[in-house]
Design a protein around this motif. Structure first.
Motif, PDB file in Angstrom:
ATOM      1  N   ASP A 193      29.273  80.530  13.750  1.00  0.00           N
ATOM      2  CA  ASP A 193      29.521  79.129  14.073  1.00  0.00           C
ATOM      3  C   ASP A 193      28.597  78.191  13.305  1.00  0.00           C
ATOM      4  O   ASP A 193      28.455  77.021  13.643  1.00  0.00           O
ATOM      5  CB  ASP A 193      29.375  78.889  15.575  1.00  0.00           C
ATOM      6  N   GLY A 194      27.953  78.677  12.244  1.00  0.00           N
ATOM      7  CA  GLY A 194      26.985  77.866  11.519  1.00  0.00           C
ATOM      8  C   GLY A 194      27.612  76.980  10.459  1.00  0.00           C
ATOM      9  O   GLY A 194      28.693  77.262   9.924  1.00  0.00           O
ATOM     10  N   PHE A 195      26.927  75.888  10.132  1.00  0.00           N
ATOM     11  CA  PHE A 195      27.344  75.012   9.044  1.00  0.00           C
ATOM     12  C   PHE A 195      26.120  74.380   8.409  1.00  0.00           C
ATOM     13  O   PHE A 195      25.020  74.365   8.983  1.00  0.00           O
ATOM     14  CB  PHE A 195      28.311  73.926   9.524  1.00  0.00           C
ATOM     15  N   VAL A 196      26.311  73.854   7.205  1.00  0.00           N
ATOM     16  CA  VAL A 196      25.239  73.176   6.473  1.00  0.00           C
ATOM     17  C   VAL A 196      25.817  71.930   5.821  1.00  0.00           C
ATOM     18  O   VAL A 196      26.999  71.896   5.442  1.00  0.00           O
ATOM     19  CB  VAL A 196      24.600  74.128   5.426  1.00  0.00           C
ATOM     20  N   SER A 197      24.995  70.890   5.728  1.00  0.00           N
ATOM     21  CA  SER A 197      25.374  69.645   5.086  1.00  0.00           C
ATOM     22  C   SER A 197      24.170  69.122   4.311  1.00  0.00           C
ATOM     23  O   SER A 197      23.091  69.731   4.328  1.00  0.00           O
ATOM     24  CB  SER A 197      25.853  68.625   6.133  1.00  0.00           C
ATOM     25  N   VAL A 198      24.360  68.004   3.611  1.00  0.00           N
ATOM     26  CA  VAL A 198      23.260  67.327   2.923  1.00  0.00           C
ATOM     27  C   VAL A 198      23.355  65.845   3.223  1.00  0.00           C
ATOM     28  O   VAL A 198      24.407  65.328   3.592  1.00  0.00           O
ATOM     29  CB  VAL A 198      23.285  67.532   1.386  1.00  0.00           C
ATOM     30  N   SER A 199      22.237  65.140   3.043  1.00  0.00           N
ATOM     31  CA  SER A 199      22.254  63.693   3.179  1.00  0.00           C
ATOM     32  C   SER A 199      21.993  63.064   1.819  1.00  0.00           C
ATOM     33  O   SER A 199      21.410  63.700   0.926  1.00  0.00           O
ATOM     34  CB  SER A 199      21.200  63.218   4.175  1.00  0.00           C
ATOM     35  N   ASP A 200      22.400  61.796   1.676  1.00  0.00           N
ATOM     36  CA  ASP A 200      22.193  61.151   0.376  1.00  0.00           C
ATOM     37  C   ASP A 200      20.816  60.519   0.256  1.00  0.00           C
ATOM     38  O   ASP A 200      20.581  59.678  -0.605  1.00  0.00           O
ATOM     39  CB  ASP A 200      23.306  60.152   0.064  1.00  0.00           C
ATOM     40  N   ILE A 201      19.884  60.963   1.118  1.00  0.00           N
ATOM     41  CA  ILE A 201      18.478  60.599   0.929  1.00  0.00           C
ATOM     42  C   ILE A 201      17.618  61.839   0.682  1.00  0.00           C
ATOM     43  O   ILE A 201      16.394  61.761   0.691  1.00  0.00           O
ATOM     44  CB  ILE A 201      17.939  59.801   2.128  1.00  0.00           C
ATOM     45  N   GLY A 202      18.270  62.998   0.491  1.00  0.00           N
ATOM     46  CA  GLY A 202      17.533  64.176   0.057  1.00  0.00           C
ATOM     47  C   GLY A 202      17.181  65.177   1.131  1.00  0.00           C
ATOM     48  O   GLY A 202      16.229  65.953   0.962  1.00  0.00           O
ATOM     49  N   ASP A 203      17.938  65.210   2.232  1.00  0.00           N
ATOM     50  CA  ASP A 203      17.707  66.206   3.277  1.00  0.00           C
ATOM     51  C   ASP A 203      18.832  67.230   3.308  1.00  0.00           C
ATOM     52  O   ASP A 203      20.010  66.899   3.115  1.00  0.00           O
ATOM     53  CB  ASP A 203      17.628  65.550   4.660  1.00  0.00           C
ATOM     54  N   LEU A 204      18.469  68.479   3.567  1.00  0.00           N
ATOM     55  CA  LEU A 204      19.428  69.528   3.884  1.00  0.00           C
ATOM     56  C   LEU A 204      19.531  69.605   5.401  1.00  0.00           C
ATOM     57  O   LEU A 204      18.532  69.505   6.111  1.00  0.00           O
ATOM     58  CB  LEU A 204      18.951  70.860   3.314  1.00  0.00           C
ATOM     59  N   VAL A 205      20.750  69.750   5.909  1.00  0.00           N
ATOM     60  CA  VAL A 205      21.021  69.730   7.351  1.00  0.00           C
ATOM     61  C   VAL A 205      21.752  71.004   7.729  1.00  0.00           C
ATOM     62  O   VAL A 205      22.644  71.450   7.006  1.00  0.00           O
ATOM     63  CB  VAL A 205      21.886  68.505   7.725  1.00  0.00           C
ATOM     64  N   GLN A 206      21.368  71.609   8.843  1.00  0.00           N
ATOM     65  CA  GLN A 206      22.152  72.725   9.348  1.00  0.00           C
ATOM     66  C   GLN A 206      22.321  72.600  10.854  1.00  0.00           C
ATOM     67  O   GLN A 206      21.570  71.893  11.537  1.00  0.00           O
ATOM     68  CB  GLN A 206      21.518  74.066   8.989  1.00  0.00           C
TER      69      GLN A 206
END
Length: 331
Positions: A90-103
């Motif tokens: 059930d995992g996912f990952v994203s990014v932000s346009d200020i330079g963060d990786l998100v999970q």
């Protein structure tokens, strides 16, 4: 790509009407940082429907499978998320346009409908010297892909590049450059859609153009149009590989596209892309007077014999916009 959305104020009330009344709170997290640098973040979620009749249009065989608004405190690094990829289970990952990786992790009910997310955490992306990204010019992350070996690749605009950060469970602080198309992308208009491809990776430019790349070269599949597309046209903002047996064996993809015509006409649509870069019929359309926003991420998986699509919106850190995560099943 960020879009100027003070002009989005007129549709804010429509987005509120499109959201269901049910609200669910995630436990407030204490900002704990683990030994890999991931920091837990606070959020709440609220279930949303697709809104008023005349807005959403779903093709035959496509059904809505639930969705949420992710509500974030002012100043949260979870604002302005772009792109979306699934990480198994059930995992996912994203990014932000200020330079963060998100999970984080998806929450599904007994019928498999999306009802929430949990365990949202962020980790700062880094420069080749190992230091954290601090400037917007370096940190405008827009796309994600996982190579066949599991390495995570992030695409950036403004300072256009593809960087390999290694496997998600053992990210490297020193990224390595990956081959990208030799194209003079506009500053705020770069490689929004990236995904794995046979023998390498596929790249799409927001203003047009499709390239298939490998470590040795990038080959043009479709050239960018002349002149480049304007903001009023549908532009690819996210892409993922079609996981179905039929599509995956032939190298098919799903893409999410965004269109914005001032002052208030924001639309999104999802289509398939063929190996030759041509786009198939529209599968999902989101527009006024229904639920709509700045959708920039799409992820696909096989679930119970159908293809499940998740699409994610970038709120541009604008209080008049929403961070929306929606699910659809495609037979």
């Amino acid at each position: 790509m960020s879009i100027s959305l003070r002009r989005f104020g007129a549709i804010a009330s429509v987005l509120i009407l499109a959201a269901c009344a049910t609200a669910t709170s995630a436990p407030l997290l204490d900002g704990h940082v683990d030994d890999q640098g991931w920091r837990a973040e606070a959020f709440t979620t609220r279930a949303v429907g697709l809104g008023l009749p005349g807005g959403p249009v779903l093709a035959d065989g496509v059904t809505y499978a639930g969705g949420i608004e992710i509500q974030l405190p002012i100043g949260s690094p979870l604002h302005s998320v772009s792109d979306l990829k699934l990480t198994g289970g059930d995992g996912f990952v994203s990014v932000s346009d200020i330079g963060d990786l998100v999970q984080g992790r998806l929450v599904l009910d007994s019928r498999g409908r999306l009802t929430g997310v949990r365990d949202l955490a962020v980790r700062r992306l880094t420069l080749p010297d190992g230091s954290d990204i601090t400037e917007k010019y370096d940190g405008d992350a827009e796309g994600l892909l996982f190579l066949d070996n599991g390495d995570l690749v992030v695409s950036f605009e403004r300072n256009h590049r593809l960087w390999n950060y290694g496997p998600l469970d053992a990210l490297r602080n020193i990224p390595t450059a990956l081959r990208r198309p030799d194209v003079a992308f506009a500053e705020n208009d770069g490689m929004e859609g990236i995904a794995t491809a046979p023998g390498g990776w596929r790249v799409t430019g927001e203003s047009g153009g499709v390239w298939d790349c490998n470590p040795a070269a990038c080959v043009t599949v479709t050239a960018p149009p002349e002149p480049l597309l304007g903001d009023g046209d549908f532009r690819i903002t996210g892409m993922d590989r079609d996981p179905s047996g039929k599509g995956a064996s032939q190298g098919g993809w799903f893409v999410v596209q965004r269109s914005y015509r001032p002052p208030i006409d924001a639309r999104a649509q999802v289509r398939r892309m063929a190996p030759d870069g041509t786009l198939g019929p529209v599968l999902i359309t989101l527009k006024l007077p229904g639920l709509t926003d700045n959708f920039e991420g799409v992820a696909a998986e096989r679930r119970n014999g159908t293809t499940r699509l998740y699409i994610l919106s970038d709120d541009n850190n604008n209080p008049l916009q929403k961070t929306l995560l929606l699910a659809f099943d495609v037979r």
